[in-house]
Design an enzyme around this catalytic site. Sequence first.
Site, PDB file in Angstrom:
ATOM      1  N   ARG A 133       8.365 -10.060   8.972  1.00 43.30           N
ATOM      2  CA  ARG A 133       8.229 -10.419   7.772  1.00 43.30           C
ATOM      3  C   ARG A 133       8.693 -11.480   7.266  1.00 43.30           C
ATOM      4  O   ARG A 133       8.692 -12.067   6.101  1.00 43.30           O
ATOM      5  CB  ARG A 133       8.788  -9.169   6.927  1.00 43.30           C
ATOM      6  N   LYS A 192      -2.703  -2.345   5.850  1.00 48.57           N
ATOM      7  CA  LYS A 192      -2.127  -2.654   6.895  1.00 48.57           C
ATOM      8  C   LYS A 192      -2.021  -0.999   7.708  1.00 48.57           C
ATOM      9  O   LYS A 192      -2.270  -0.884   8.734  1.00 48.57           O
ATOM     10  CB  LYS A 192      -0.637  -3.393   7.009  1.00 48.57           C
ATOM     11  N   ARG A 252       7.969  -6.595  -4.885  1.00 50.59           N
ATOM     12  CA  ARG A 252       7.595  -6.711  -3.530  1.00 50.59           C
ATOM     13  C   ARG A 252       6.362  -7.854  -3.326  1.00 50.59           C
ATOM     14  O   ARG A 252       6.637  -8.419  -2.311  1.00 50.59           O
ATOM     15  CB  ARG A 252       7.071  -5.293  -3.144  1.00 50.59           C
ATOM     16  N   ARG A 307      -1.011   4.825  -4.419  1.00 53.18           N
ATOM     17  CA  ARG A 307      -0.997   5.585  -3.058  1.00 53.18           C
ATOM     18  C   ARG A 307       0.058   6.620  -3.072  1.00 53.18           C
ATOM     19  O   ARG A 307       0.983   6.810  -3.817  1.00 53.18           O
ATOM     20  CB  ARG A 307      -0.096   4.438  -2.280  1.00 53.18           C
ATOM     21  N   ARG A 340       6.084   7.227  -3.047  1.00 49.69           N
ATOM     22  CA  ARG A 340       7.301   6.422  -2.551  1.00 49.69           C
ATOM     23  C   ARG A 340       7.995   5.700  -3.860  1.00 49.69           C
ATOM     24  O   ARG A 340       7.326   5.254  -4.852  1.00 49.69           O
ATOM     25  CB  ARG A 340       6.992   5.403  -1.662  1.00 49.69           C
TER      26      ARG A 340
HETATM   27  P1  ADP Z   1       4.184  -1.903   2.879  1.00 48.43           P
HETATM   28  O1  ADP Z   1       3.587  -0.793   3.826  1.00 48.43           O
HETATM   29  O2  ADP Z   1       4.024  -1.148   1.279  1.00 48.43           O
HETATM   30  O3  ADP Z   1       4.084  -3.234   2.760  1.00 48.43           O
HETATM   31  P2  ADP Z   1       6.533  -1.240   4.154  1.00 48.43           P
HETATM   32  O4  ADP Z   1       6.602   0.146   4.373  1.00 48.43           O
HETATM   33  O5  ADP Z   1       6.277  -1.997   5.321  1.00 48.43           O
HETATM   34  O6  ADP Z   1       5.942  -1.751   2.824  1.00 48.43           O
HETATM   35  O7  ADP Z   1       8.088  -1.527   3.708  1.00 48.43           O
HETATM   36  C1  ADP Z   1       8.909  -0.934   2.806  1.00 48.43           C
HETATM   37  C2  ADP Z   1      10.306  -1.398   2.662  1.00 48.43           C
HETATM   38  O8  ADP Z   1      10.893  -1.385   3.939  1.00 48.43           O
HETATM   39  C3  ADP Z   1      10.269  -3.197   2.340  1.00 48.43           C
HETATM   40  O9  ADP Z   1      10.083  -3.165   0.909  1.00 48.43           O
HETATM   41  C4  ADP Z   1      11.432  -3.485   2.838  1.00 48.43           C
HETATM   42  O10 ADP Z   1      12.734  -3.131   1.812  1.00 48.43           O
HETATM   43  C5  ADP Z   1      11.732  -2.843   4.003  1.00 48.43           C
HETATM   44  N1  ADP Z   1      11.207  -3.414   5.351  1.00 48.43           N
HETATM   45  C6  ADP Z   1      10.000  -2.899   5.952  1.00 48.43           C
HETATM   46  N2  ADP Z   1       9.839  -3.873   7.111  1.00 48.43           N
HETATM   47  C7  ADP Z   1      10.573  -4.889   6.783  1.00 48.43           C
HETATM   48  C8  ADP Z   1      11.101  -6.001   7.901  1.00 48.43           C
HETATM   49  N3  ADP Z   1      10.190  -6.474   8.801  1.00 48.43           N
HETATM   50  N4  ADP Z   1      12.192  -6.765   7.208  1.00 48.43           N
HETATM   51  C9  ADP Z   1      13.018  -6.430   6.144  1.00 48.43           C
HETATM   52  N5  ADP Z   1      12.443  -5.301   5.394  1.00 48.43           N
HETATM   53  C10 ADP Z   1      11.554  -4.737   5.667  1.00 48.43           C
HETATM   54  P1  ADP Z   2       0.195  -1.566   3.332  1.00 45.83           P
HETATM   55  O1  ADP Z   2       0.284  -0.709   4.790  1.00 45.83           O
HETATM   56  O2  ADP Z   2      -0.562  -2.785   3.728  1.00 45.83           O
HETATM   57  O3  ADP Z   2       0.841  -1.268   2.421  1.00 45.83           O
HETATM   58  P2  ADP Z   2      -1.846   0.922   2.895  1.00 45.83           P
HETATM   59  O4  ADP Z   2      -2.556   1.060   4.135  1.00 45.83           O
HETATM   60  O5  ADP Z   2      -0.555   1.880   2.801  1.00 45.83           O
HETATM   61  O6  ADP Z   2      -1.232  -0.797   2.617  1.00 45.83           O
HETATM   62  O7  ADP Z   2      -3.132   0.941   1.747  1.00 45.83           O
HETATM   63  C1  ADP Z   2      -2.334   0.937   0.291  1.00 45.83           C
HETATM   64  C2  ADP Z   2      -3.101   1.882  -0.437  1.00 45.83           C
HETATM   65  O8  ADP Z   2      -4.607   1.554  -0.799  1.00 45.83           O
HETATM   66  C3  ADP Z   2      -3.343   3.430   0.307  1.00 45.83           C
HETATM   67  O9  ADP Z   2      -3.262   4.349  -1.153  1.00 45.83           O
HETATM   68  C4  ADP Z   2      -4.618   3.345   0.737  1.00 45.83           C
HETATM   69  O10 ADP Z   2      -5.158   4.699   0.637  1.00 45.83           O
HETATM   70  C5  ADP Z   2      -5.377   2.263  -0.183  1.00 45.83           C
HETATM   71  N1  ADP Z   2      -6.380   1.845   0.586  1.00 45.83           N
HETATM   72  C6  ADP Z   2      -6.230   1.148   1.721  1.00 45.83           C
HETATM   73  N2  ADP Z   2      -7.309   0.283   2.007  1.00 45.83           N
HETATM   74  C7  ADP Z   2      -8.160   0.337   1.004  1.00 45.83           C
HETATM   75  C8  ADP Z   2      -9.513  -0.166   0.702  1.00 45.83           C
HETATM   76  N3  ADP Z   2     -10.152  -0.906   1.294  1.00 45.83           N
HETATM   77  N4  ADP Z   2     -10.044   0.212  -0.624  1.00 45.83           N
HETATM   78  C9  ADP Z   2      -9.463   0.781  -1.514  1.00 45.83           C
HETATM   79  N5  ADP Z   2      -8.184   1.463  -1.124  1.00 45.83           N
HETATM   80  C10 ADP Z   2      -7.580   1.094   0.072  1.00 45.83           C
END
Ligand code: ADP
Ligand code: ADP
Length: 208
Positions: free
Chosen positions: A88, A15, A166, A122, A155
């Site tokens: 979410r 994302k 998660r 990551r 992170r």
């Molecule tokens: P990722 O990109 O790996 O999916 P995020 O950076 O979006 O993770 O979120 C990290 C943490 O922040 C989540 O595990 C949760 O604790 C909190 N968080 C983020 N967005 C939300 C949301 N919309 N509702 C509740 N908690 C959230």
């Molecule tokens: P999200 O925001 O959904 O949690 P991220 O965009 O942060 O996901 O991506 C999670 C990890 O996977 C990052 O380290 C990113 O560089 C890597 N990544 C993203 N897209 C791809 C892909 N298509 N193939 C391999 N690795 C990827």
Amino acid sequence: MKTTIVLLGPPGAGKGTQGEKLTDEFGYTRLSTGDMLREAVRNGTELGKKAKEYMDSGALVPNDLIINLMKEKIAGIKGGVLLDGFPRTVEQADALAEQLDVDLALNFDVADEELVQRLTQRRSCPNCNAVYHLVTKKPAKDGVCDKCGAELYQRDDDKEATVRNRLEVYRKNTMPLIDYYKKKGTLVTIEGTGDINKIFEQVKKAIQ
Ligand code: ADP
Ligand code: ADP
Ligand code: ZN
């Protein structure tokens, strides 16, 4: 072109990566609740103090905190908006629907084992929020952000035990949103595995 877009998918689905590309190319305003919460924790604000414990364990931060935060942010935006990590829960999606009409929910589909591998490798920029991967998306210089030169970090919630938690939380609370947006007729699912630029081609088709 679609103007109000929700990015859906499990943690690690891409994302942030695809959202960053959409913002760079098309000028959307990207609102990432995760980035906002991490900044609040770093700055020691009231919100950050309340959110930290939940985030550290991989749980969701309570709905009321997130809904209030997003209401304010969304109200200030003009033009296209990209919501990354929000909603979410169904409760958050209902609150959003009162404020805005979502015209596309882009859902990235990626297998669990790939997600674990991606998240544990990551690396993130604490300054501009760019994301990297130790193997698939290396920065030009090890440990340094290509975009702003800040030092990259891992992170706390990207360690394996928290990652698995998660994924459970995602399945229980967030996956129902796939049906939620399917019923509204705005869902597009994209296969999120493979080359990042090829996935972006699919994303560009979906936003037309
Ligand atoms: P990722 O990109 O790996 O999916 P995020 O950076 O979006 O993770 O979120 C990290 C943490 O922040 C989540 O595990 C949760 O604790 C909190 N968080 C983020 N967005 C939300 C949301 N919309 N509702 C509740 N908690 C959230
Ligand atoms: P999200 O925001 O959904 O949690 P991220 O965009 O942060 O996901 O991506 C999670 C990890 O996977 C990052 O380290 C990113 O560089 C890597 N990544 C993203 N897209 C791809 C892909 N298509 N193939 C391999 N690795 C990827
Ligand atoms: Zn940076």
